[in-house]
Design an enzyme around this catalytic site. Sequence first.
Site, PDB file in Angstrom:
ATOM      1  CD  GLU A  36      -2.519   1.696   0.227  1.00  0.00           C
ATOM      2  OE1 GLU A  36      -2.314   2.817  -0.268  1.00  0.00           O
ATOM      3  OE2 GLU A  36      -3.355   0.887  -0.227  1.00  0.00           O
ATOM      4  CD  GLN A  44     -12.709   6.104  -0.296  1.00  0.00           C
ATOM      5  OE1 GLN A  44     -13.491   6.023  -1.230  1.00  0.00           O
ATOM      6  NE2 GLN A  44     -11.480   5.612  -0.351  1.00  0.00           N
ATOM      7  CB  CYS A 160     -21.765   3.810  -2.414  1.00  0.00           C
ATOM      8  SG  CYS A 160     -23.389   3.938  -1.620  1.00  0.00           S
ATOM      9  CG  ASP A 327     -14.708  -0.763  -4.398  1.00  0.00           C
ATOM     10  OD1 ASP A 327     -15.678  -1.342  -3.887  1.00  0.00           O
ATOM     11  OD2 ASP A 327     -14.313   0.358  -4.024  1.00  0.00           O
ATOM     12  CB  THR A 336     -21.052  -0.812  -0.501  1.00  0.00           C
ATOM     13  OG1 THR A 336     -21.454  -2.141  -0.118  1.00  0.00           O
ATOM     14  CG2 THR A 336     -21.982  -0.287  -1.572  1.00  0.00           C
ATOM     15  CB  ALA A 338     -22.260  -2.621   3.533  1.00  0.00           C
ATOM     16  CB  CYS A 371     -27.010   1.593  -0.852  1.00  0.00           C
ATOM     17  SG  CYS A 371     -26.710   3.268  -1.431  1.00  0.00           S
TER      18      CYS A 371
END
Length: 434
Positions: A36, A44, A160, A327, A336, A338, A371
């Site tokens: 990273e 975010q 999202c 993603d 998302t 979630a 969402c």
Amino acid sequence: MKSHYQILIIGGGTAGIMVASQLLRQKNAKDVAIIEPSDTHYYQPAWTLVAAGTYDYDKTARPMVSIIPKAATWIKDKATGFDPENNLVHTENKGNISYDFLVVAPGLTYDFSLVPGLGDAIDKGVVCSTYTDSKHAWDVIKNFKGGTALFTQPTTPIKCGGAPQKIMYLAESYFRKTGVRKDIDVVFATSGTVIFGIKRIADTLMKVVDRKDINLRFYHKLVAVDGKKQIAWYELGNDIAPGSSVVRSGDDDKQLDESFQYNYKDVEVTIEGNRYGIHYDMLHTAPPSVAPKFVKESSLVNEAGWVDVNSQTMQHTKYLNIFSLGDVSSLPTAKTGAAVRKQAPIVVDNIDLLIKQNKIGTKAYNGYSSCPLVTDYGKMVLAEFDYKNNFTPDPKLKQMLVFDSSKEHWRLWMLKKYGLPYLYWNKMMKGKNV
């Protein structure tokens, strides 16, 4: 620095940190490294609230060193490519790094070439995005005094999918609160055919749209932005009904095709060929999003450019010691945090079993995503759904006295503003089940 690790993770975002933290809690993973390059980790989901003036931007950021598990090795570098046949990841500065197991979770990047003109216009003047600069978005919203407020999004997958309309609902509330709403037309232009893909949620949101007097424009595919003339250009994703039109004009007695328009507002539109240019006085959009170049140009992706994994196990379809989630994966669900919350434990379980027994487990990801759709200051709807777009509310919501999360509720707003950030920093990032 070592050049070989038992488990190598690309990405220090939500997915990478969750997998690393949970693996290290399982005790079988002895050697975990995270590639990273960034110094800062962002929460975010709060950027929408920042853009509405109700959350402190600084509280969305923490030093990466404080988030990466202490038992993991942080390789502060950029991944640049793969050699999966030889279990290698290429990096920009530290050479090749080998692995027994690889987790690919670098998140999305933006490709502004997909919407010509947007890259030059975004985050300047009246063009804003909660995704790229939420503080500028708040400046645009709080200083807006009248005209066409256009909210839109590209046709690519985005983080999202509900975010472009969340900030619209909050902006409309702010315009009303500050007394300028009467001088503003709020327009939402989307390539979609409905406001949301789950009917129970869509029914609620259409009531919000009615209450807020918002013009919805469907089948509108964003193809270009002219920042100087303040025009967003669209192509239509459907045929216009015979004898009908998409917009009204003074000398035209054609009827509006209502599949394109809901709650029509007579904002300025320029038609050139098959393109419709909506003139805006402020513009909010999500940036067109794709997998990072080193992923997209690798042998790991499918034809659409996403890491090709089994939709239930997140194991790569060809390289069985590679997993991907979040993603950048090909999982056909909303992108998302979630969703990652439900994906990470399955990836961890599969790698743990591969280490111990050389086989993956039987746990299956059902496509869960959610969402949180903020509809007003102090109100929210929570859309939770699976691969089949079934509405699947979390039973724990009843403990909050929320018995129907498809309806607006102040307790859901409290969850969004206070509960979810707490769970993120103190549970998810530390590998605890939530």
